[in-house]
Design a protein around this motif. Structure first.
Motif: not given
Length: 581
Positions: A450-452, A464-467, A472-474, A478-479
């Motif tokens: 999600x965007x949190x 590892x660092x998140x993209x 927006x891509x989560x 997208x659901x």
């Protein structure tokens, strides 16, 4: 614009997957098909360290997978391939196992595993375990005993070369900073062999005690109810233990010297006889030999070894400078043709050892990420062979721009590869350019839920660092978007599940010379579909004399399709599957 024929724009809403499921069920006239559950499976690969963290340590765990099983079920996949979860010091993120019958503490407990397996089966999801037995960890009790003295009962569980014989003949190591697969161990004045890192000593498969140990491990997990095994790096397991000298420069084509050596088939037949044949499990080995003939020798049913080939030809095609679609078509067509009548193959474009597929094979720009990711998923799920879908690819996750400098990487292959390149005075800028394109770490960044903060992956610091594009891509975003990569993925899994032609149908390449479009048909008895995939960022036209016969749109990754009786014009990265009415 189009000659003598009316241009039609057909909305996706007019051919929902629900209609596809209702009107296009599997043909009932199929004959002479050797149906197996593992042929019909849609495999979803989970890298557990990166999927879902529940305890705040920044590392995914088994409870996280349990919490996301309803999501996994919603994808329409039917099996999960889980990367190693066994006890490990994590030199190679779990591919260095120190206890094959225990769970790595980072991931949880055996009770967590048992619950996860039970909850998967309750949802009709099968579990495939990753078995790493070409090598173990140097912290495994077997190796601790083996290195303790030359006359220890476990000495011959590994490959040793006594120093009094001089330096052993050179062997190439994939992960060693110096590229040398022999490591001197002063405790017994000997060298041990490691095709991978120094902390991954190779097991001696000529020793029947080793083979029995592995069979017992497989039985342990099979008795727990797991549904399949993926044998990591197993084509390297057999070795000529006289260790003859190889030609200078052999490492440039080391597969020819390491893979499929004498004894390998004996080991697999023993595994099959003692374990695989006694359980309803699927089996797949990493790698498929050096030739198509060797691949058949591994997987043909009358060989009594394993079920399916997992070949790497296609994942080696994309490079930082691009690739040729003709080579891509040729590679997949070659493998399909070779296995059209006998044996079975895997279909995949990504896994934990590759960067993100949309960044490698297509276009991860803001404008084209979504359609090109949909196009690639359409390809994977419409080919003959068992499809393997890597976690996050159902969202169109991309390479991570935060991985810029060597200090940003965690993968031992990247780090030691950089050291080796530096030692050899190679072009480090070129090394880093290739790493930014193809590093395994790109495929291991955390799942974007999600965007949190931290994309819902963890409340701690991600390993590892998140993209940065997770906002927006989560999954959550997208659901809620009917035209998302995720929802297209679900439509494709439903289409495959409800149409045997996409599983067992014959494959025929059409217009192989087309520079932009990959076109092929799948045919099973009277059922036939036409798959058109535009692999370019430009519009592309496709003409066919009998095109009008394919009048039913089964899938489309755009809302419209430019279609005449004789020609279709595909938008950038458009993918359509057309059926005959």
């Amino acid at each position: 614009m189009y000659k003598s024929v009316l241009l039609m724009f057909i909305l996706l809403a007019t051919y929902s997957c629900a209609e596809s499921k209702k009107d296009n069920n599997t043909t009932t006239e199929t004959t002479n098909i050797d149906k197996k559950w593992w042929k019909e499976a849609i495999v979803y690969q989970i890298y557990p360290r990166s999927f879902q963290d529940t305890d705040g340590d920044g590392i995914g765990d088994l409870k996280g997978i349990i919490n996301r099983l309803d999501y996994i079920k919603s994808l329409g996949v039917t099996a999960v391939w889980l990367n190693p979860i066994y006890s490990s010091p994590n030199d190679d993120n779990g591919y260095d196992v120190s206890d094959y019958r225990n769970i790595m503490s980072d991931f949880g407990t055996m009770e967590d595993f048992d619950k996860m397996l039970s909850e998967m089966h309750a949802r009709d999801i099968k579990l495939v375990m990753d078995i790493v037995v070409n090598h173990s960890s140097d912290e495994h009790e077997w190796f601790k005993e083996s290195r303790s003295s030359r006359d220890n009962p476990y000495r011959d569980y590994y490959h040793w070369w006594p120093a009094e014989k001089g330096e052993p003949p050179y062997r190439y190591s994939l992960f060693d900073a110096e590229g040398n697969a022999w490591k001197y161990d002063e405790q017994t004045d000997s060298y041990y062999l490691h095709y991978f890192s120094q902390k991954q000593p190779d097991l001696n498969w000529e020793n029947p005690k080793v083979r029995q140990e592995v069979n017992d491990i497989l039985k342990f997990w099979a008795e727990k109810g797991v549904d399949g095994f993926r044998l990591d790096a197993f084509q390297f397991a057999a070795k000529d233990t006289t260790f003859p000298k190889f030609p200078d420069g052999f490492e440039k084509n080391f597969i020819q010297y390491y893979a499929m050596q004498d004894g390998l088939h004996k080991y697999l037949k023993e595994m099959n006889s003692e374990v695989f044949s006694n359980y309803d499990v699927m089996t797949v080995a990493e790698g498929a030999g050096r030739t198509l003939e060797e691949a058949h020798e591994l997987v043909d049913a009358d060989r009594n070894e394993i079920n399916m080939a997992y070949a790497f030809d296609a994942v080696d095609i994309p490079k930082a400078d691009g690739y040729d679609l003709a080579t891509f078509k040729e590679t997949f067509s070659k493998w399909d043709s070779a296995f059209a009548k006998k044996g079975w193959i895997s279909i995949f474009l990504s896994n934990h050892d590759q960067a993100r597929m949309v960044s490698r094979y297509a276009n991860d720009s803001l404008a084209y990420r979504a359609p090109s990711a949909k196009m690639l998923n359409t390809f994977i799920l419409s080919m003959r062979g068992t499809p393997y879908c890597y976690f996050g690819d159902e969202l169109g996750m991309t390479n991570n721009p935060k991985l810029k400098n060597i200090e940003d990487y965690k993968d031992i292959a990247a780090i030691n590869g950089f050291k080796k390149a530096k030692t050899n005075n190679e072009d480090l800028d070129e090394y880093m350019r290739n790493l930014r394109f193809g590093s395994r770490d790109h495929g291991r960044t955390p799942m974007q839920w999600d965007a949190s903060e931290n994309a819902g992956f963890t409340i701690g610091t991600p390993w590892l660092p998140l993209n940065p594009n997770y906002k927006s891509v989560n999954v959550n975003a997208e659901e809620q978007n009917e035209e998302s990569v995720l929802n297209h993925f679900k439509k494709m899994t439903a289409l495959r599940t409800n149409n045997d032609v996409l599983v067992y149908g014959d494959y025929k390449l059409i217009q192989k010379e087309h520079k932009q479009i990959y076109a092929f048909t799948r045919t099973l008895d009277k059922d036939e579909v036409l798959i058109l995939l535009n692999f370019s960022k430009n519009e592309a036209s496709f003409a066919l004399d009998n095109l009008a016969a394919y009048s039913e749109i089964k899938i489309n990754n755009y809302l419209e399709l430019a279609h005449t009786e004789l020609e279709i014009t595909l938008k950038p990265y458009q993918a359509v599957i057309l059926g005959k009415d």
